[in-house]
Design a protein around this motif. Structure first.
Motif, PDB file in Angstrom:
ATOM      1  N   THR A 170       0.824  -1.204   0.000  1.00  0.00           N
ATOM      2  CA  THR A 170       0.000   0.000   0.000  1.00  0.00           C
ATOM      3  C   THR A 170       0.860   1.256   0.000  1.00  0.00           C
ATOM      4  OG1 THR A 170      -1.742  -1.162   1.189  1.00  0.00           O
ATOM      5  CG2 THR A 170      -1.845   1.229   1.186  1.00  0.00           C
ATOM      6  N   LEU A 171       0.412   2.199  -0.813  1.00  0.00           N
ATOM      7  CA  LEU A 171       1.022   3.521  -0.897  1.00  0.00           C
ATOM      8  C   LEU A 171       0.094   4.519  -0.210  1.00  0.00           C
ATOM      9  CD1 LEU A 171       1.695   3.285  -4.736  1.00  0.00           C
ATOM     10  CD2 LEU A 171       3.260   2.595  -2.904  1.00  0.00           C
ATOM     11  N   TYR A 172       0.679   5.610   0.276  1.00  0.00           N
ATOM     12  CA  TYR A 172      -0.129   6.598   0.985  1.00  0.00           C
ATOM     13  C   TYR A 172       0.233   8.013   0.537  1.00  0.00           C
ATOM     14  CZ  TYR A 172      -0.846   2.670   4.156  1.00  0.00           C
ATOM     15  OH  TYR A 172      -1.147   1.445   4.678  1.00  0.00           O
ATOM     16  N   LEU A 173      -0.787   8.863   0.580  1.00  0.00           N
ATOM     17  CA  LEU A 173      -0.571  10.290   0.397  1.00  0.00           C
ATOM     18  C   LEU A 173      -1.336  10.997   1.515  1.00  0.00           C
ATOM     19  CD1 LEU A 173       0.622  12.588  -1.365  1.00  0.00           C
ATOM     20  CD2 LEU A 173      -1.599  12.686  -2.524  1.00  0.00           C
ATOM     21  N   GLN A 174      -0.605  11.467   2.498  1.00  0.00           N
ATOM     22  CA  GLN A 174      -1.203  12.205   3.604  1.00  0.00           C
ATOM     23  C   GLN A 174      -1.325  13.660   3.190  1.00  0.00           C
ATOM     24  OE1 GLN A 174      -2.388  11.233   6.710  1.00  0.00           O
ATOM     25  NE2 GLN A 174      -3.048  13.364   6.897  1.00  0.00           N
ATOM     26  N   MET A 175      -2.533  14.185   3.251  1.00  0.00           N
ATOM     27  CA  MET A 175      -2.786  15.558   2.817  1.00  0.00           C
ATOM     28  C   MET A 175      -3.316  16.357   3.998  1.00  0.00           C
ATOM     29  SD  MET A 175      -4.481  14.804  -0.918  1.00  0.00           S
ATOM     30  CE  MET A 175      -6.027  14.221  -0.217  1.00  0.00           C
ATOM     31  N   ASN A 176      -2.589  17.365   4.391  1.00  0.00           N
ATOM     32  CA  ASN A 176      -2.976  18.223   5.510  1.00  0.00           C
ATOM     33  C   ASN A 176      -3.273  19.637   5.021  1.00  0.00           C
ATOM     34  OD1 ASN A 176      -2.455  16.076   7.307  1.00  0.00           O
ATOM     35  ND2 ASN A 176      -0.307  16.682   7.508  1.00  0.00           N
ATOM     36  N   ASP A 177      -4.021  20.357   5.831  1.00  0.00           N
ATOM     37  CA  ASP A 177      -4.345  21.761   5.535  1.00  0.00           C
ATOM     38  C   ASP A 177      -4.857  21.897   4.097  1.00  0.00           C
ATOM     39  OD1 ASP A 177      -2.521  24.921   5.389  1.00  0.00           O
ATOM     40  OD2 ASP A 177      -4.611  24.492   5.896  1.00  0.00           O
ATOM     41  N   LEU A 178      -5.847  21.107   3.788  1.00  0.00           N
ATOM     42  CA  LEU A 178      -6.357  21.096   2.420  1.00  0.00           C
ATOM     43  C   LEU A 178      -6.999  22.430   2.047  1.00  0.00           C
ATOM     44  CD1 LEU A 178      -7.745  17.473   2.409  1.00  0.00           C
ATOM     45  CD2 LEU A 178      -6.119  18.394   0.743  1.00  0.00           C
ATOM     46  N   LYS A 179      -6.835  22.777   0.786  1.00  0.00           N
ATOM     47  CA  LYS A 179      -7.350  24.028   0.250  1.00  0.00           C
ATOM     48  C   LYS A 179      -8.315  23.719  -0.899  1.00  0.00           C
ATOM     49  CE  LYS A 179      -2.820  26.082   1.203  1.00  0.00           C
ATOM     50  NZ  LYS A 179      -3.236  26.803   2.421  1.00  0.00           N
ATOM     51  N   PRO A 180      -9.231  24.626  -1.203  1.00  0.00           N
ATOM     52  CA  PRO A 180     -10.157  24.377  -2.311  1.00  0.00           C
ATOM     53  C   PRO A 180      -9.436  24.053  -3.625  1.00  0.00           C
ATOM     54  CG  PRO A 180     -10.945  26.207  -1.006  1.00  0.00           C
ATOM     55  CD  PRO A 180      -9.596  25.846  -0.459  1.00  0.00           C
ATOM     56  N   GLU A 181      -8.283  24.639  -3.832  1.00  0.00           N
ATOM     57  CA  GLU A 181      -7.545  24.373  -5.061  1.00  0.00           C
ATOM     58  C   GLU A 181      -6.919  22.982  -5.097  1.00  0.00           C
ATOM     59  OE1 GLU A 181      -7.222  26.985  -3.021  1.00  0.00           O
ATOM     60  OE2 GLU A 181      -5.109  27.571  -2.744  1.00  0.00           O
ATOM     61  N   ASP A 182      -7.012  22.234  -4.005  1.00  0.00           N
ATOM     62  CA  ASP A 182      -6.547  20.840  -4.004  1.00  0.00           C
ATOM     63  C   ASP A 182      -7.618  19.902  -4.576  1.00  0.00           C
ATOM     64  OD1 ASP A 182      -5.024  21.442  -0.819  1.00  0.00           O
ATOM     65  OD2 ASP A 182      -4.026  21.327  -2.772  1.00  0.00           O
ATOM     66  N   THR A 183      -8.787  20.422  -4.837  1.00  0.00           N
ATOM     67  CA  THR A 183      -9.867  19.613  -5.388  1.00  0.00           C
ATOM     68  C   THR A 183      -9.459  18.985  -6.714  1.00  0.00           C
ATOM     69  OG1 THR A 183     -11.608  20.896  -4.305  1.00  0.00           O
ATOM     70  CG2 THR A 183     -12.217  19.709  -6.311  1.00  0.00           C
ATOM     71  N   GLY A 184      -9.795  17.705  -6.858  1.00  0.00           N
ATOM     72  CA  GLY A 184      -9.487  17.010  -8.097  1.00  0.00           C
ATOM     73  C   GLY A 184      -9.568  15.504  -7.912  1.00  0.00           C
ATOM     74  N   VAL A 185      -9.309  14.792  -8.979  1.00  0.00           N
ATOM     75  CA  VAL A 185      -9.202  13.336  -8.922  1.00  0.00           C
ATOM     76  C   VAL A 185      -7.727  13.003  -8.751  1.00  0.00           C
ATOM     77  CG1 VAL A 185      -9.587  11.160 -10.102  1.00  0.00           C
ATOM     78  CG2 VAL A 185     -11.231  13.040 -10.376  1.00  0.00           C
ATOM     79  N   TYR A 186      -7.440  12.237  -7.731  1.00  0.00           N
ATOM     80  CA  TYR A 186      -6.066  11.892  -7.397  1.00  0.00           C
ATOM     81  C   TYR A 186      -5.748  10.482  -7.869  1.00  0.00           C
ATOM     82  CZ  TYR A 186      -5.367  16.087  -4.664  1.00  0.00           C
ATOM     83  OH  TYR A 186      -5.213  17.394  -4.280  1.00  0.00           O
ATOM     84  N   TYR A 187      -4.619  10.360  -8.532  1.00  0.00           N
ATOM     85  CA  TYR A 187      -4.194   9.089  -9.097  1.00  0.00           C
ATOM     86  C   TYR A 187      -2.854   8.670  -8.497  1.00  0.00           C
ATOM     87  CZ  TYR A 187      -7.599  10.190 -12.732  1.00  0.00           C
ATOM     88  OH  TYR A 187      -8.743  10.502 -13.425  1.00  0.00           O
ATOM     89  N   CYS A 188      -2.753   7.393  -8.139  1.00  0.00           N
ATOM     90  CA  CYS A 188      -1.466   6.832  -7.771  1.00  0.00           C
ATOM     91  C   CYS A 188      -0.885   6.120  -8.991  1.00  0.00           C
ATOM     92  CB  CYS A 188      -1.596   5.857  -6.604  1.00  0.00           C
ATOM     93  SG  CYS A 188      -2.791   4.527  -6.878  1.00  0.00           S
ATOM     94  N   ALA A 189       0.408   5.997  -9.022  1.00  0.00           N
ATOM     95  CA  ALA A 189       1.055   5.384 -10.176  1.00  0.00           C
ATOM     96  C   ALA A 189       2.366   4.727  -9.744  1.00  0.00           C
ATOM     97  CB  ALA A 189       1.322   6.424 -11.250  1.00  0.00           C
ATOM     98  N   LEU A 190       2.774   3.748 -10.510  1.00  0.00           N
ATOM     99  CA  LEU A 190       4.025   3.040 -10.252  1.00  0.00           C
ATOM    100  C   LEU A 190       4.925   3.071 -11.485  1.00  0.00           C
ATOM    101  CD1 LEU A 190       2.820  -0.206  -8.421  1.00  0.00           C
ATOM    102  CD2 LEU A 190       3.844   1.827  -7.396  1.00  0.00           C
ATOM    103  N   ARG A 191       6.197   3.128 -11.242  1.00  0.00           N
ATOM    104  CA  ARG A 191       7.179   3.031 -12.320  1.00  0.00           C
ATOM    105  C   ARG A 191       8.353   2.204 -11.819  1.00  0.00           C
ATOM    106  NH1 ARG A 191      11.675   6.284 -11.481  1.00  0.00           N
ATOM    107  NH2 ARG A 191      11.430   7.906  -9.891  1.00  0.00           N
ATOM    108  N   TYR A 192       9.139   1.697 -12.752  1.00  0.00           N
ATOM    109  CA  TYR A 192      10.393   1.072 -12.372  1.00  0.00           C
ATOM    110  C   TYR A 192      11.413   2.184 -12.117  1.00  0.00           C
ATOM    111  CZ  TYR A 192       8.479  -3.390 -13.791  1.00  0.00           C
ATOM    112  OH  TYR A 192       7.703  -4.513 -13.893  1.00  0.00           O
ATOM    113  N   PRO A 193      12.234   2.061 -11.119  1.00  0.00           N
ATOM    114  CA  PRO A 193      13.159   3.147 -10.765  1.00  0.00           C
ATOM    115  C   PRO A 193      14.046   3.632 -11.907  1.00  0.00           C
ATOM    116  CG  PRO A 193      13.101   1.519  -9.030  1.00  0.00           C
ATOM    117  CD  PRO A 193      12.305   0.949 -10.182  1.00  0.00           C
ATOM    118  N   ALA A 194      14.397   2.728 -12.827  1.00  0.00           N
ATOM    119  CA  ALA A 194      15.291   3.121 -13.912  1.00  0.00           C
ATOM    120  C   ALA A 194      14.568   3.840 -15.041  1.00  0.00           C
ATOM    121  CB  ALA A 194      16.010   1.888 -14.462  1.00  0.00           C
ATOM    122  N   ASN A 195      13.268   3.919 -14.937  1.00  0.00           N
ATOM    123  CA  ASN A 195      12.468   4.512 -16.007  1.00  0.00           C
ATOM    124  C   ASN A 195      11.619   5.634 -15.439  1.00  0.00           C
ATOM    125  OD1 ASN A 195      10.622   5.058 -18.090  1.00  0.00           O
ATOM    126  ND2 ASN A 195      10.743   2.961 -18.836  1.00  0.00           N
TER     127      ASN A 195
END
Length: 118
Positions: free
Chosen positions: A77-102
């Protein structure tokens, strides 16, 4: 590889949310993670990514100091802790994976909606 993001919702400005992203991979530790967001009519925006060599992470300028990226490899599991949220943070949030060399992200979650009211 499938990524399942969750944890989004409707919150008031100043609140916090902790997004999670569960990955169906054998060994999550072999991947580097990133988070992005998108709002209608705008291009996808970089939010955060891991610094694969060494410690720390990269953050978008608008979230620096408020968001924190982390992971639990044992839970895949990956996490994104978001504090002090602002209206401009509104959106669809996507997680993604890559290989480190790419630098290109190969695997993407389906997104989770975050709405911050003023």
């Amino acid at each position: 590889v499938q990524l399942q993001a969750s944890g989004g919702g409707l919150v008031q400005a100043g609140a916090s949310l902790n997004l999670s992203c569960t990955a169906s991979v054998r060994t999550l530790s072999t991947f580097a993670q990133g988070w992005f967001r998108q709002t209608p009519g705008k291009e996808r925006e970089f939010v955060a990514s891991e610094r694969w060599s060494g410690s720390g992470a990269f953050y978008g300028e608008s979230v620096e100091g408020r968001f924190t990226i982390s992971r639990d490899n044992a839970k895949n599991t990956l996490y994104l802790q978001m504090n002090d949220l602002k209206p401009e943070d509104t959106g669809v949030y996507y997680c993604a994976l890559r290989y480190p060399a790419n630098q290109n992200y190969l695997y993407w979650g389906q997104g989770t909606q975050v709405t911050v009211s003023s």
